[in-house]
Design an enzyme around this catalytic site. Sequence first.
Site, PDB file in Angstrom:
ATOM      1  N   TYR A  32      43.165 -56.898 -64.298  1.00 57.65           N
ATOM      2  CA  TYR A  32      42.655 -55.818 -63.448  1.00 57.65           C
ATOM      3  C   TYR A  32      41.653 -56.431 -62.461  1.00 57.65           C
ATOM      4  O   TYR A  32      40.490 -56.042 -62.385  1.00 57.65           O
ATOM      5  CB  TYR A  32      42.035 -54.687 -64.265  1.00 57.65           C
ATOM      6  CG  TYR A  32      42.233 -53.358 -63.573  1.00 57.65           C
ATOM      7  CD1 TYR A  32      43.496 -52.782 -63.514  1.00 57.65           C
ATOM      8  CD2 TYR A  32      41.185 -52.709 -62.930  1.00 57.65           C
ATOM      9  CE1 TYR A  32      43.710 -51.595 -62.841  1.00 57.65           C
ATOM     10  CE2 TYR A  32      41.393 -51.525 -62.247  1.00 57.65           C
ATOM     11  CZ  TYR A  32      42.651 -50.978 -62.212  1.00 57.65           C
ATOM     12  OH  TYR A  32      42.867 -49.795 -61.541  1.00 57.65           O
ATOM     13  N   LEU A  33      42.170 -57.426 -61.757  1.00 53.25           N
ATOM     14  CA  LEU A  33      41.319 -58.323 -60.969  1.00 53.25           C
ATOM     15  C   LEU A  33      40.664 -57.603 -59.788  1.00 53.25           C
ATOM     16  O   LEU A  33      41.257 -56.729 -59.168  1.00 53.25           O
ATOM     17  CB  LEU A  33      42.159 -59.501 -60.465  1.00 53.25           C
ATOM     18  CG  LEU A  33      42.901 -60.280 -61.563  1.00 53.25           C
ATOM     19  CD1 LEU A  33      43.740 -61.394 -60.951  1.00 53.25           C
ATOM     20  CD2 LEU A  33      41.935 -60.848 -62.598  1.00 53.25           C
ATOM     21  N   HIS A  34      39.426 -57.995 -59.514  1.00 53.14           N
ATOM     22  CA  HIS A  34      38.684 -57.451 -58.373  1.00 53.14           C
ATOM     23  C   HIS A  34      38.095 -58.610 -57.573  1.00 53.14           C
ATOM     24  O   HIS A  34      38.360 -59.786 -57.884  1.00 53.14           O
ATOM     25  CB  HIS A  34      37.609 -56.473 -58.869  1.00 53.14           C
ATOM     26  CG  HIS A  34      36.743 -57.032 -59.962  1.00 53.14           C
ATOM     27  ND1 HIS A  34      35.869 -58.078 -59.751  1.00 53.14           N
ATOM     28  CD2 HIS A  34      36.644 -56.732 -61.281  1.00 53.14           C
ATOM     29  CE1 HIS A  34      35.254 -58.372 -60.875  1.00 53.14           C
ATOM     30  NE2 HIS A  34      35.715 -57.579 -61.839  1.00 53.14           N
ATOM     31  N   GLY A  36      35.295 -59.944 -57.570  1.00 54.54           N
ATOM     32  CA  GLY A  36      34.536 -60.917 -58.367  1.00 54.54           C
ATOM     33  C   GLY A  36      35.471 -62.001 -58.884  1.00 54.54           C
ATOM     34  O   GLY A  36      35.208 -63.201 -58.743  1.00 54.54           O
ATOM     35  N   HIS A  37      36.607 -61.585 -59.458  1.00 53.31           N
ATOM     36  CA  HIS A  37      37.604 -62.562 -59.925  1.00 53.31           C
ATOM     37  C   HIS A  37      38.124 -63.396 -58.753  1.00 53.31           C
ATOM     38  O   HIS A  37      38.326 -64.593 -58.863  1.00 53.31           O
ATOM     39  CB  HIS A  37      38.797 -61.850 -60.578  1.00 53.31           C
ATOM     40  CG  HIS A  37      38.466 -61.072 -61.807  1.00 53.31           C
ATOM     41  ND1 HIS A  37      38.505 -59.708 -61.851  1.00 53.31           N
ATOM     42  CD2 HIS A  37      38.076 -61.483 -63.036  1.00 53.31           C
ATOM     43  CE1 HIS A  37      38.183 -59.294 -63.062  1.00 53.31           C
ATOM     44  NE2 HIS A  37      37.914 -60.347 -63.802  1.00 53.31           N
ATOM     45  N   GLN A  61      37.742 -59.644 -79.098  1.00 56.39           N
ATOM     46  CA  GLN A  61      36.364 -59.547 -78.590  1.00 56.39           C
ATOM     47  C   GLN A  61      35.922 -58.094 -78.402  1.00 56.39           C
ATOM     48  O   GLN A  61      34.853 -57.823 -77.889  1.00 56.39           O
ATOM     49  CB  GLN A  61      36.187 -60.360 -77.305  1.00 56.39           C
ATOM     50  CG  GLN A  61      36.889 -59.801 -76.071  1.00 56.39           C
ATOM     51  CD  GLN A  61      36.765 -60.735 -74.880  1.00 56.39           C
ATOM     52  OE1 GLN A  61      37.339 -61.820 -74.848  1.00 56.39           O
ATOM     53  NE2 GLN A  61      36.002 -60.335 -73.873  1.00 56.39           N
ATOM     54  N   LYS A 149      27.864 -62.455 -63.797  1.00 60.39           N
ATOM     55  CA  LYS A 149      27.582 -61.116 -64.319  1.00 60.39           C
ATOM     56  C   LYS A 149      27.506 -61.176 -65.845  1.00 60.39           C
ATOM     57  O   LYS A 149      26.715 -60.507 -66.467  1.00 60.39           O
ATOM     58  CB  LYS A 149      28.652 -60.105 -63.888  1.00 60.39           C
ATOM     59  CG  LYS A 149      28.301 -58.697 -64.364  1.00 60.39           C
ATOM     60  CD  LYS A 149      29.146 -57.649 -63.729  1.00 60.39           C
ATOM     61  CE  LYS A 149      30.528 -57.599 -64.339  1.00 60.39           C
ATOM     62  NZ  LYS A 149      30.538 -57.138 -65.755  1.00 60.39           N
TER      63      LYS A 149
HETATM   64  O1  PAF Z   1      34.883 -62.424 -68.979  1.00 57.33           O
HETATM   65  C1  PAF Z   1      36.005 -62.070 -69.404  1.00 57.33           C
HETATM   66  O2  PAF Z   1      36.797 -61.416 -68.709  1.00 57.33           O
HETATM   67  C2  PAF Z   1      36.412 -62.428 -70.834  1.00 57.33           C
HETATM   68  O3  PAF Z   1      35.340 -62.342 -71.700  1.00 57.33           O
HETATM   69  C3  PAF Z   1      37.104 -63.795 -70.948  1.00 57.33           C
HETATM   70  C4  PAF Z   1      36.165 -64.930 -70.540  1.00 57.33           C
HETATM   71  C5  PAF Z   1      38.328 -63.832 -70.054  1.00 57.33           C
HETATM   72  C6  PAF Z   1      37.546 -64.042 -72.382  1.00 57.33           C
HETATM   73  O4  PAF Z   1      38.431 -63.062 -72.821  1.00 57.33           O
END
Ligand code: PAF
Length: 280
Positions: A32-34, A36-37, A61, A149
């Site tokens: 779900y890239l924005h 920032g990515h 996680q 962030k």
């Molecule tokens: O920052 C994130 O999006 C996640 O914590 C990562 C580093 C991709 C690990 O799942």
Amino acid sequence: MKLVHTISEARNIIKEWKKEGLTVGLVPTMGYLHDGHKSLIDRAVKENDRVVVSIFVNPIQFGQNEDLSVYPRDINRDTELCEKAGANLIFNPEPSEMYASNFSTYVDAGTPEHELCGKSRPIHFRGVCTVVSKLLHVATPDKAYFGQKDAQQIAVVRRMVRDLNIDSEIISCPIVRESDGLAKSSRNVYLSADERKAATILHKALTEGENMVKAGEKDCSKIIAKVSNIINTEPLAKIDYVQVVSYPNIEVIDKIEGSILTAVAVYIGKTRLIDNFIIE
Ligand code: PAF
């Protein structure tokens, strides 16, 4: 650009690149890239011959009552963004590809995990360290790119990479913000229009805190009080934590000395947002 779903496909492509002597950058993401990515991918493209973007919503996680099942996903849009940004490979595994049914080996980074987000999300960093170490093993990148962030995440991952002698450099990239200061996050899509307006309080409060430190304030409790009071003026905001810690050690401190991280986590409605500033 190629999109692959298995570890062996990703490894084969990356091994060929390495045979040719090409450098590899990895941008680990949950999709779900924005923008920032995109800033991470842009930097990786500048600094490496080949760039891998991993897109994987890492189940281990997320805590039991967290947003795993509703976490936003859009692989088609993500693929387009990666392609335009100049990435060479997307690694997009299914959870079963990453975690065998009897998976039982986790990476625990210890002390820096325990403060800040580690307090309210007890298994979060163990999940992050485990998946990041797996992604680093699959991609064997020269450099891996993370956004500031998640400043605690960077500190935890850097410590893990040092402690486990993983041969990749961890690069921290600046926070990318909306024009009103809200830090870009995939979770911002959860916000209603009113919540979206309310969410600007995080950056407003942190900016005041940062100004205090820059003006010479050394007392962490005063900085925490100021930032908290500003956030509390917003009726839709509920503080999870406001904390000042040493950086990158992530130890709670009373007096500002050396590098510090001031970090906040705030619920806006049901959405938990984080933001921070670092002063070296
Ligand atoms: O920052 C994130 O999006 C996640 O914590 C990562 C580093 C991709 C690990 O799942």
